[in-house]
Each structure stands twice: as structure tokens, then as C-alpha cells.
Design a protein around this motif. Sequence first.
Motif, PDB file in Angstrom:
ATOM      1  N   VAL A  85       0.845  -1.205   0.000  1.00 31.97           N
ATOM      2  CA  VAL A  85       0.000   0.000   0.000  1.00 31.97           C
ATOM      3  C   VAL A  85       0.870   1.240   0.000  1.00 31.97           C
ATOM      4  O   VAL A  85       0.629   2.197  -0.747  1.00 31.97           O
ATOM      5  CB  VAL A  85      -0.968   0.003   1.206  1.00 31.97           C
ATOM      6  N   LYS A  86       1.913   1.244   0.809  1.00 35.14           N
ATOM      7  CA  LYS A  86       2.835   2.389   0.881  1.00 35.14           C
ATOM      8  C   LYS A  86       3.493   2.612  -0.485  1.00 35.14           C
ATOM      9  O   LYS A  86       3.601   3.753  -0.954  1.00 35.14           O
ATOM     10  CB  LYS A  86       3.884   2.171   1.948  1.00 35.14           C
ATOM     11  N   GLU A  87       3.892   1.534  -1.143  1.00 34.28           N
ATOM     12  CA  GLU A  87       4.537   1.641  -2.459  1.00 34.28           C
ATOM     13  C   GLU A  87       3.593   2.259  -3.482  1.00 34.28           C
ATOM     14  O   GLU A  87       3.972   3.125  -4.251  1.00 34.28           O
ATOM     15  CB  GLU A  87       4.977   0.255  -2.909  1.00 34.28           C
ATOM     16  N   VAL A  88       2.335   1.833  -3.457  1.00 32.13           N
ATOM     17  CA  VAL A  88       1.343   2.372  -4.391  1.00 32.13           C
ATOM     18  C   VAL A  88       1.111   3.852  -4.102  1.00 32.13           C
ATOM     19  O   VAL A  88       1.096   4.699  -4.998  1.00 32.13           O
ATOM     20  CB  VAL A  88       0.023   1.593  -4.321  1.00 32.13           C
ATOM     21  N   LEU A  89       0.932   4.193  -2.822  1.00 32.30           N
ATOM     22  CA  LEU A  89       0.677   5.598  -2.451  1.00 32.30           C
ATOM     23  C   LEU A  89       1.874   6.476  -2.782  1.00 32.30           C
ATOM     24  O   LEU A  89       1.703   7.590  -3.278  1.00 32.30           O
ATOM     25  CB  LEU A  89       0.315   5.698  -0.978  1.00 32.30           C
ATOM     26  N   ASP A  90       3.074   6.008  -2.503  1.00 37.24           N
ATOM     27  CA  ASP A  90       4.279   6.770  -2.825  1.00 37.24           C
ATOM     28  C   ASP A  90       4.398   6.975  -4.340  1.00 37.24           C
ATOM     29  O   ASP A  90       4.812   8.036  -4.792  1.00 37.24           O
ATOM     30  CB  ASP A  90       5.532   6.085  -2.284  1.00 37.24           C
ATOM     31  N   GLY A  91       4.014   5.958  -5.116  1.00 36.12           N
ATOM     32  CA  GLY A  91       4.065   6.057  -6.575  1.00 36.12           C
ATOM     33  C   GLY A  91       3.075   7.066  -7.114  1.00 36.12           C
ATOM     34  O   GLY A  91       3.309   7.708  -8.130  1.00 36.12           O
ATOM     35  N   GLN A  92       1.942   7.230  -6.433  1.00 33.93           N
ATOM     36  CA  GLN A  92       0.928   8.190  -6.873  1.00 33.93           C
ATOM     37  C   GLN A  92       1.355   9.623  -6.563  1.00 33.93           C
ATOM     38  O   GLN A  92       0.989  10.546  -7.266  1.00 33.93           O
ATOM     39  CB  GLN A  92      -0.403   7.908  -6.179  1.00 33.93           C
ATOM     40  N   ARG A  93       2.159   9.795  -5.526  1.00 34.62           N
ATOM     41  CA  ARG A  93       2.596  11.138  -5.131  1.00 34.62           C
ATOM     42  C   ARG A  93       3.741  11.630  -5.998  1.00 34.62           C
ATOM     43  O   ARG A  93       3.905  12.816  -6.197  1.00 34.62           O
ATOM     44  CB  ARG A  93       3.052  11.116  -3.670  1.00 34.62           C
TER      45      ARG A  93
END
Length: 94
Positions: A85-93
Motif C-alpha cells: 500500500v505504501k509503495e502504491v501511495l508513494d508512486g501516486q505522489r
Amino acid sequence: MNIKPSAAIRKNYNEISQLCKRSGGPVFLTKNGEGDLVVMDIEAFARRESMLLLRESLVVAEEGRLSGKSGYSIDEVSNMMKAAVKEVLDGQRG
């Protein structure tokens, strides 16, 4: 179960297409009274393919479990999910 003669696809493509979309299931086409083709809505097909892939993955996992392959603890799975989840959120930012 929806069964139509194969001539229906040539004569009534839009009707067959709407029937597939409305029913969410396949339409079986016959030729000379025998089963010939199956036609289905692309979204229903994609769902069916996803389900088959999921089932295949579950069978592989179950076979591994039955053969003694070690799995993951609840904490390990929780940490992996948080990292994903952190990886996905970081990728969106970024």
C-alpha cells in the motif's frame, strides 16, 4: 441458458450483443442443431478469466501447503500488505 441458431449472429448481431450484456452470461450458438460457438460480453469474459486465474493461484498455493511448503504468518502478511500500500501511495505522489 441462452441458445440461438448461428444465423442469429449474422442477422441480429445487436440483439445478441444486448442479450450478452443484459444477461452477463454466455449465449450458445448452434449450427444444424449442434453446439457450435459461445459468445459473451467482453466484461463478463474478463471477469471469468480473472476468476480462473485466481482459482489457479489458489490451487497452486493449496498444493504447496499440502506438500509441506512453509507459508507466511499473519504478521508477515500484514507487513507485506502495508509495504505494498505504501509503495502504491508513494508512486501516486511522485
